[in-house]
Scaffold this motif. Sequence first.
Motif, PDB file in Angstrom:
ATOM      1  N   TYR A 223       5.157   2.341  24.391  1.00  0.00           N
ATOM      2  CA  TYR A 223       4.367   2.552  23.168  1.00  0.00           C
ATOM      3  C   TYR A 223       2.964   1.978  23.335  1.00  0.00           C
ATOM      4  N   ARG A 227      -0.680   3.815  23.073  1.00  0.00           N
ATOM      5  CA  ARG A 227      -1.650   3.346  22.078  1.00  0.00           C
ATOM      6  C   ARG A 227      -2.984   3.001  22.741  1.00  0.00           C
ATOM      7  N   GLU A 237      -5.372   5.656  16.493  1.00  0.00           N
ATOM      8  CA  GLU A 237      -4.095   4.954  16.564  1.00  0.00           C
ATOM      9  C   GLU A 237      -2.972   5.984  16.686  1.00  0.00           C
ATOM     10  N   GLU A 240       1.900   7.754  12.362  1.00  0.00           N
ATOM     11  CA  GLU A 240       2.841   6.926  11.594  1.00  0.00           C
ATOM     12  C   GLU A 240       4.263   7.107  12.114  1.00  0.00           C
ATOM     13  N   ARG A 243       4.620   4.880  15.118  1.00  0.00           N
ATOM     14  CA  ARG A 243       4.574   3.478  14.702  1.00  0.00           C
ATOM     15  C   ARG A 243       5.884   3.077  14.028  1.00  0.00           C
ATOM     16  N   GLN A 246       8.357   2.405  16.705  1.00  0.00           N
ATOM     17  CA  GLN A 246       8.090   1.113  17.322  1.00  0.00           C
ATOM     18  C   GLN A 246       8.637  -0.031  16.467  1.00  0.00           C
TER      19      GLN A 246
END
Length: 271
Positions: A223, A227, A237, A240, A243, A246
């Motif tokens: 990840y 990123r 970024e 969502e 994220r 993650q």
Amino acid sequence: MEIKVLGPLEARENGVSIAPSAVKPRQVLSLLGLQAGHVVTVPTLIEELWGMTPPRSALTTLQTYVLQVRRRIEAAMPGDGPGIAKNVLVTRYGGYMLDVPPESVDVRSYERLASAGQRAFEVGDLESASRLLRGAAEVWRGPVLVDVQIGVRLGMEVTRLQESRLGVLETRIEADLQLGKHQSLLSELSVLTAQHPMHENLCAQYMLALYRAGRQWKSLEAYQSLRDTLIEELGLEPSERLRQLQRAILSSEPSLDKPLSPRQLERQLAG
């Protein structure tokens, strides 16, 4: 006749190669092969060969290239070659058509397997989906027309097929993750994420496979690598969705161990 474009160009009649060695006749045969069974118009062929600035002799020169391809077909045919060759590479109003059975072109075989695999995936037949989509990927022998000069029209086809190939790989990996084959996917996903360092779906699949294989730290590292690349290259970024995955890995969310794909997990975590 057998025509292969998913890799180096191969074209054979009765086991004899009919692929020209000259650059532009190879382009002509490649485009006709990709559109086998359909008329390719003269303007389309001219644009492929010379772009937006064709020479005044473009039409005559194109006819010469078509004749060269026909002669190679004739040479490979027993008996009445000239007459038969004109029925294979056919002149139609406004263009030319390679009149061969769909199954003689590797693109058609690939697309048939890919469509069948997608349908199996959509109805939840994961074993069949995995098998069919793997078979579709195995039709490829390398990058599309890797040894052919690519003009505007071939470039469109190459892009389309490359995107299709990647989609087939993603869907097959989705099926394999749902089948619990995460361990066997690790090396393949390691290569794919290196080849496509900003591809979020491949990254999500890799993260999930690593986590289920007991390599939580490596999953988080994957990840972070994506990123860093997104921020450096695009100033963005991760989405969502990624994220969220993650965060689930950081907290060892129990649902991560279920035989679900990243897309299914996204819906479950959101709920």
